[in-house]
Design a protein around this motif. Structure first.
Motif, PDB file in Angstrom:
ATOM      1  N   ARG A 150      -2.300  -4.873   1.027  1.00 38.38           N
ATOM      2  CA  ARG A 150      -2.826  -3.624   1.573  1.00 38.38           C
ATOM      3  C   ARG A 150      -3.711  -2.889   0.573  1.00 38.38           C
ATOM      4  NH1 ARG A 150       0.185  -1.883   6.024  1.00 38.38           N
ATOM      5  NH2 ARG A 150       0.913  -3.749   7.127  1.00 38.38           N
ATOM      6  N   THR A 151      -3.786  -3.394  -0.638  1.00 37.48           N
ATOM      7  CA  THR A 151      -4.665  -2.811  -1.654  1.00 37.48           C
ATOM      8  C   THR A 151      -5.678  -3.866  -2.079  1.00 37.48           C
ATOM      9  OG1 THR A 151      -3.089  -3.434  -3.384  1.00 37.48           O
ATOM     10  CG2 THR A 151      -2.949  -1.191  -2.525  1.00 37.48           C
ATOM     11  N   GLY A 208       0.797  -1.214   0.000  1.00 38.66           N
ATOM     12  CA  GLY A 208       0.000   0.000   0.000  1.00 38.66           C
ATOM     13  C   GLY A 208       0.830   1.264   0.000  1.00 38.66           C
TER      14      GLY A 208
END
Length: 525
Positions: free
Chosen positions: A507-508, A366
């Motif tokens: 994180r995405t 991220g």
């Protein structure tokens, strides 16, 4: 509200950066393909494998392995639009690991690739005064620090840094990180728009100068005179497939990543043909320039070209060519052109390798593009200095390059072709995608057969042959300890890093992605 990762509901993903147009992508793809191997590997490989006759297996390799796998990379990147791990996860979660394998292969490659570019940059400066004098071999050994070792004749690791290598190496890494951190359109594309045309112009000037030298014709005859008997030697065919495979930058994430930044409607097939044949044309141009120069060297020394040593690899670039430069009229200018071209070819390929690693790290953790580039570049740069800017750098580099390419890269391509073609059976979907987004519909069942069967068989033979050879006989004359650390040890590190990053959470929202609806696109077309 966005759904959580793993949800089957597609959501709007953050806008992905794009090339400014088809030309920007094409220049970057050609810039990646045209690298150090075109200049210092192809001429020697062709010469030692039948001369003009080598062009037959070379063209066959291009058509039945090079182009099909290149189209596979393009289709994957363009359809699933992400870094290599994100793309393979979107294809199937079982194959995310393959994307990380490709990422860490590139991570290792850029640690030593940067060092060769640094040597070329330094030699560009040396060329102004032909600083190596009459002893190019001794000068090179002294420059990279081998003469400072206790036993320069016995390969062993040395931790002592060589300042003359470390300074240009720092410049290479600063340039690469700066360009990739600026993004696709403002960084990578702009660099290639400048460097690639300049590279071609400079190299054409160099080749014209070379073919006007006394003895150049003898060099060209040596390169292109066919030895038809060599076509029955299987090693010639293995060499041809290896040259095409590594030269096109296919099978380890580069072209896949570049294609992911293309606009939705892009002529993938036409661009692929153009990039592949531009790369091969430059290789032939490099062969003409190199062997015309070697013909002059043989003329001066009163021997045949066949009696010359060091006609490929490090010896050709940093020993043989400097020797020629010292012997020819106007040699300093010739040297500047050669090493500046060599440097530019290396830099365009170097940033393409870094471009594979940075977005993968960024999507997983991220991070913004700038932070991701630093997170990917700084650790790799540190390894560059520790392992390859020391007195043993040349030996370390040679071992790592052999193992990471012939085991890591070839293994990646085999798994990719077999996995998509025979395990997941996704080639029909990718074939349809290639045809619908391109200007022509020429990709047919022949492509699926080449990708799923022919390419894995040919590459598999190469893979098994090299693994068996390294495991039983070792690589070259290096000690088992040195190969254990820099050969098998590096492969082990890639395996560990692949496992760790595959198991880490994203994180995405990488799973919330809907590929382009091909039915709608077909109706429009």
């Amino acid at each position: 509200m966005p759904s959580s990762p793993g949800s089957s509901t597609a959501v709007q993903m953050p806008a992905r950066e794009q090339w400014s147009g088809q030309l920007g992508f094409l220049l970057a793809a050609i810039g990646s393909a045209i690298g150090l191997g075109n200049i210092w590997r192809f001429p020697g490989t062709a010469y030692t494998n039948g001369g003009g006759a080598f062009m037959i297996p070379y063209i066959i390799a291009l058509l039945i392995t090079g182009l099909p796998v290149l189209f596979l990379d393009y289709a994957l990147g363009h359809r699933f639009r992400g870094s290599a791990p994100a793309v393979f996860r979107r294809v199937s979660k079982r194959f995310e690991w393959l994307g990380w394998w490709q990422v860490f292969i590139c991570f290792i490659i850029m640690t030593y690739y940067a060092v060769i570019v640094a040597w070329a940059l330094r030699y560009t400066v040396f060329s102004f005064t032909t600083a190596w004098g009459d002893d190019a071999a001794g000068f090179f050994s002294d420059y990279i620090g081998q003469t400072s070792l206790a036993d320069p004749s016995t390969p062993a690791y040395s931790p002592v840094p060589i300042l003359g290598v470390a300074i240009p190496l720092a410049l290479v890494w600063a340039f690469g990180i700066f360009v990739v951190a600026r993004g696709i359109s403002r960084g990578v594309e702009r660099a290639n728009r400048v460097f690639l045309p300049v590279l071609v112009v400079m190299f054409v000037i160099l080749v014209i100068r070379a073919i006007l030298l006394p003895g150049a014709t003898d060099g060209l005859n040596t390169l292109f005179t066919p030895d038809w008997s060599r076509l029955t030697d299987y090693t010639v065919w293995v060499a041809a497939f290896g040259q095409i495979f590594f030269s096109l930058s296919i099978g380890f994430g580069i072209m896949l990543t570049y294609a992911s930044y293309l606009k939705r409607r892009s002529n993938l097939v036409g661009t692929g043909f153009t990039a592949a044949f531009a790369n091969s044309s430059f290789e032939i141009l490099a062969g003409i320039g190199v062997f015309a120069t070697l013909g002059f060297m043989a003329h001066v020394e009163g021997v045949s070209v066949a009696d010359l040593e060091g006609i490929q690899g490090v010896g050709l670039a940093f020993i043989t060519f400097p020797t020629v430069i010292s012997q020819m009229p106007g040699g300093a200018l010739f040297g500047v052109l050669f090493f500046a071209s060599f440097s530019m070819a290396g830099l365009t390929s170097f940033i393409s390798i870094l471009q594979v690693v940075a977005p993968a790290i960024g999507e997983k953790l991220g991070l913004s593009n700038g932070k991701a580039t630093l997170a990917a570049g700084l650790p790799s740069a540190a390894l560059s200095f520790i392992l390859f800017s020391t007195g043993s750098g040349l030996w370390d580099l040679d071992i790592v390059d052999a193992y990471i390419n012939y085991i890591g890269v070839v293994g990646s391509a085999i798994v990719m072709c077999v996995g998509l073609g025979l395990v997941l059976r996704r080639l029909k979907e990718l074939q349809r995608h290639l045809n619908l987004v391109s200007d022509t519909r020429i990709i047919g069942g022949w492509w699926r057969g080449l990708v799923a069967v022919i390419a894995p068989l040919l590459l598999g033979y190469m893979f098994v042959q090299n693994v068996w050879s390294y495991a039983t006989n070792g690589y070259d004359a290096y000690s088992a300890g040195l190969q254990g650390v820099f050969g098998w040890g590096v492969i082990f590190l890639v395996v560990v890093a692949t496992i760790v990053f595959t198991r880490m959470p994203w994180r995405t929202p990488v799973d919330d992605y809907a590929p382009l609806n091909l039915d709608v696109l077909e109706e429009v077309k």
